[in-house]
Design a protein around this motif. Structure first.
Motif, PDB file in Angstrom:
ATOM      1  N   MET A   1      11.765 -19.082 -22.059  1.00  0.00           N
ATOM      2  CA  MET A   1      10.413 -19.600 -22.084  1.00  0.00           C
ATOM      3  C   MET A   1      10.028 -20.048 -20.679  1.00  0.00           C
ATOM      4  SD  MET A   1      10.085 -21.809 -25.529  1.00  0.00           S
ATOM      5  CE  MET A   1       9.868 -20.935 -27.040  1.00  0.00           C
ATOM      6  N   LYS A   2       8.816 -19.701 -20.290  1.00  0.00           N
ATOM      7  CA  LYS A   2       8.330 -20.078 -18.972  1.00  0.00           C
ATOM      8  C   LYS A   2       6.917 -20.631 -19.096  1.00  0.00           C
ATOM      9  CE  LYS A   2       8.615 -16.163 -16.911  1.00  0.00           C
ATOM     10  NZ  LYS A   2       8.629 -15.051 -15.980  1.00  0.00           N
ATOM     11  N   VAL A   3       6.602 -21.569 -18.207  1.00  0.00           N
ATOM     12  CA  VAL A   3       5.244 -22.072 -18.087  1.00  0.00           C
ATOM     13  C   VAL A   3       4.876 -22.040 -16.609  1.00  0.00           C
ATOM     14  CG1 VAL A   3       3.680 -24.020 -18.413  1.00  0.00           C
ATOM     15  CG2 VAL A   3       5.489 -23.607 -20.081  1.00  0.00           C
ATOM     16  N   LYS A   4       3.780 -21.344 -16.304  1.00  0.00           N
ATOM     17  CA  LYS A   4       3.245 -21.321 -14.946  1.00  0.00           C
ATOM     18  C   LYS A   4       1.949 -22.116 -14.941  1.00  0.00           C
ATOM     19  CE  LYS A   4       2.843 -17.608 -12.646  1.00  0.00           C
ATOM     20  NZ  LYS A   4       2.543 -16.246 -12.187  1.00  0.00           N
ATOM     21  N   VAL A   5       1.683 -22.790 -13.813  1.00  0.00           N
ATOM     22  CA  VAL A   5       0.508 -23.635 -13.692  1.00  0.00           C
ATOM     23  C   VAL A   5      -0.123 -23.373 -12.330  1.00  0.00           C
ATOM     24  CG1 VAL A   5      -0.309 -26.022 -13.726  1.00  0.00           C
ATOM     25  CG2 VAL A   5       1.694 -25.396 -15.073  1.00  0.00           C
ATOM     26  N   ASN A   6      -1.445 -23.154 -12.288  1.00  0.00           N
ATOM     27  CA  ASN A   6      -2.068 -22.987 -10.978  1.00  0.00           C
ATOM     28  C   ASN A   6      -2.200 -24.356 -10.298  1.00  0.00           C
ATOM     29  OD1 ASN A   6      -4.482 -24.088 -12.001  1.00  0.00           O
ATOM     30  ND2 ASN A   6      -5.714 -22.280 -11.598  1.00  0.00           N
ATOM     31  N   ARG A   7      -2.488 -24.345  -8.998  1.00  0.00           N
ATOM     32  CA  ARG A   7      -2.512 -25.598  -8.226  1.00  0.00           C
ATOM     33  C   ARG A   7      -3.538 -26.598  -8.749  1.00  0.00           C
ATOM     34  NH1 ARG A   7      -2.564 -23.324  -2.208  1.00  0.00           N
ATOM     35  NH2 ARG A   7      -4.089 -22.073  -3.274  1.00  0.00           N
ATOM     36  N   SER A   8      -4.714 -26.109  -9.105  1.00  0.00           N
ATOM     37  CA  SER A   8      -5.756 -27.008  -9.617  1.00  0.00           C
ATOM     38  C   SER A   8      -5.323 -27.670 -10.921  1.00  0.00           C
ATOM     39  CB  SER A   8      -7.059 -26.246  -9.847  1.00  0.00           C
ATOM     40  OG  SER A   8      -7.558 -25.767  -8.632  1.00  0.00           O
ATOM     41  N   ALA A   9      -4.691 -26.891 -11.800  1.00  0.00           N
ATOM     42  CA  ALA A   9      -4.213 -27.436 -13.075  1.00  0.00           C
ATOM     43  C   ALA A   9      -3.101 -28.453 -12.831  1.00  0.00           C
ATOM     44  CB  ALA A   9      -3.733 -26.317 -13.991  1.00  0.00           C
ATOM     45  N   ASP A  52      11.610 -28.710 -30.776  1.00  0.00           N
ATOM     46  CA  ASP A  52      10.995 -28.370 -29.496  1.00  0.00           C
ATOM     47  C   ASP A  52      12.031 -28.183 -28.399  1.00  0.00           C
ATOM     48  OD1 ASP A  52       8.356 -28.795 -30.540  1.00  0.00           O
ATOM     49  OD2 ASP A  52       8.655 -30.950 -30.289  1.00  0.00           O
ATOM     50  N   THR A  53      11.567 -27.575 -27.322  1.00  0.00           N
ATOM     51  CA  THR A  53      12.334 -27.521 -26.092  1.00  0.00           C
ATOM     52  C   THR A  53      11.410 -27.998 -24.981  1.00  0.00           C
ATOM     53  OG1 THR A  53      13.749 -26.123 -24.718  1.00  0.00           O
ATOM     54  CG2 THR A  53      11.767 -25.101 -25.571  1.00  0.00           C
ATOM     55  N   PHE A  63       6.797 -29.447 -19.899  1.00  0.00           N
ATOM     56  CA  PHE A  63       5.956 -29.176 -21.061  1.00  0.00           C
ATOM     57  C   PHE A  63       6.816 -29.083 -22.307  1.00  0.00           C
ATOM     58  CE2 PHE A  63       3.447 -27.661 -17.555  1.00  0.00           C
ATOM     59  CZ  PHE A  63       2.158 -28.038 -17.892  1.00  0.00           C
ATOM     60  N   ILE A  64       6.274 -29.541 -23.426  1.00  0.00           N
ATOM     61  CA  ILE A  64       6.926 -29.419 -24.731  1.00  0.00           C
ATOM     62  C   ILE A  64       6.473 -28.092 -25.336  1.00  0.00           C
ATOM     63  CG2 ILE A  64       7.196 -30.396 -27.035  1.00  0.00           C
ATOM     64  CD1 ILE A  64       6.207 -33.096 -25.777  1.00  0.00           C
ATOM     65  N   ILE A  65       7.455 -27.280 -25.747  1.00  0.00           N
ATOM     66  CA  ILE A  65       7.183 -25.983 -26.359  1.00  0.00           C
ATOM     67  C   ILE A  65       7.950 -25.908 -27.676  1.00  0.00           C
ATOM     68  CG2 ILE A  65       7.386 -23.471 -26.098  1.00  0.00           C
ATOM     69  CD1 ILE A  65       5.577 -24.598 -23.970  1.00  0.00           C
ATOM     70  N   GLU A  66       7.297 -25.463 -28.738  1.00  0.00           N
ATOM     71  CA  GLU A  66       7.965 -25.279 -30.031  1.00  0.00           C
ATOM     72  C   GLU A  66       8.988 -24.154 -29.919  1.00  0.00           C
ATOM     73  OE1 GLU A  66       6.836 -24.109 -34.645  1.00  0.00           O
ATOM     74  OE2 GLU A  66       5.333 -23.932 -33.068  1.00  0.00           O
ATOM     75  N   LYS A  67      10.222 -24.421 -30.342  1.00  0.00           N
ATOM     76  CA  LYS A  67      11.281 -23.407 -30.295  1.00  0.00           C
ATOM     77  C   LYS A  67      10.932 -22.217 -31.175  1.00  0.00           C
ATOM     78  CE  LYS A  67      15.035 -26.732 -29.714  1.00  0.00           C
ATOM     79  NZ  LYS A  67      16.198 -27.356 -30.376  1.00  0.00           N
ATOM     80  N   GLY A  68      11.239 -21.009 -30.690  1.00  0.00           N
ATOM     81  CA  GLY A  68      11.124 -19.802 -31.494  1.00  0.00           C
ATOM     82  C   GLY A  68       9.718 -19.294 -31.730  1.00  0.00           C
ATOM     83  N   ASN A  69       8.700 -19.868 -31.107  1.00  0.00           N
ATOM     84  CA  ASN A  69       7.335 -19.386 -31.301  1.00  0.00           C
ATOM     85  C   ASN A  69       7.040 -18.331 -30.230  1.00  0.00           C
ATOM     86  OD1 ASN A  69       4.517 -19.001 -31.380  1.00  0.00           O
ATOM     87  ND2 ASN A  69       4.201 -21.064 -32.171  1.00  0.00           N
TER      88      ASN A  69
END
Length: 100
Positions: A1-9, A52-53, A63-69
């Motif tokens: 699982m990955k989360v990318k965020v732009n600079r403004s965010a 969650d992970t 960030f909190i992400i639901e496992k397996g979604n």
């Protein structure tokens, strides 16, 4: 699982996390609705559960992400101020998005 965020965010999210009501919480990315071939996403402050992970983004925000979604596998969170203020959460790998 990955989360990318732009600079403004990243800047906006870090400012929100610095507020008193956010103490001890993280942002949860979650699916609000699935329609056939696409999903809608949103963010909220929350605490992780056993389902969650916690994933650290490329901008060092957890960030909190639901496992397996499968819809939450590779999330990209963007914030734009031009032409209007807008949050955009997408999953480029699956073509799913939500304008928040």
């Amino acid at each position: 699982m990955k989360v990318k965020v732009n600079r403004s965010a990243a800047k906006a999210l870090k400012e929100m996390l610095a507020q008193e009501e956010a103490q001890g919480k993280l942002f949860r990315v979650y699916v609000t609705n699935v329609h056939g071939d696409h999903a809608h996403y949103d963010l909220m402050l929350d605490t992780p559960t056993e389902n969650d992970t916690v994933v650290s983004s490329d901008k060092e925000i957890d960030f909190i992400i639901e496992k397996g979604n499968e819809y939450l596998e590779n999330i990209w969170i963007q914030y734009f101020q031009v032409p209007q203020e807008e949050w955009v959460i997408t999953n480029p790998a699956m073509g799913h998005h939500h304008h928040h």
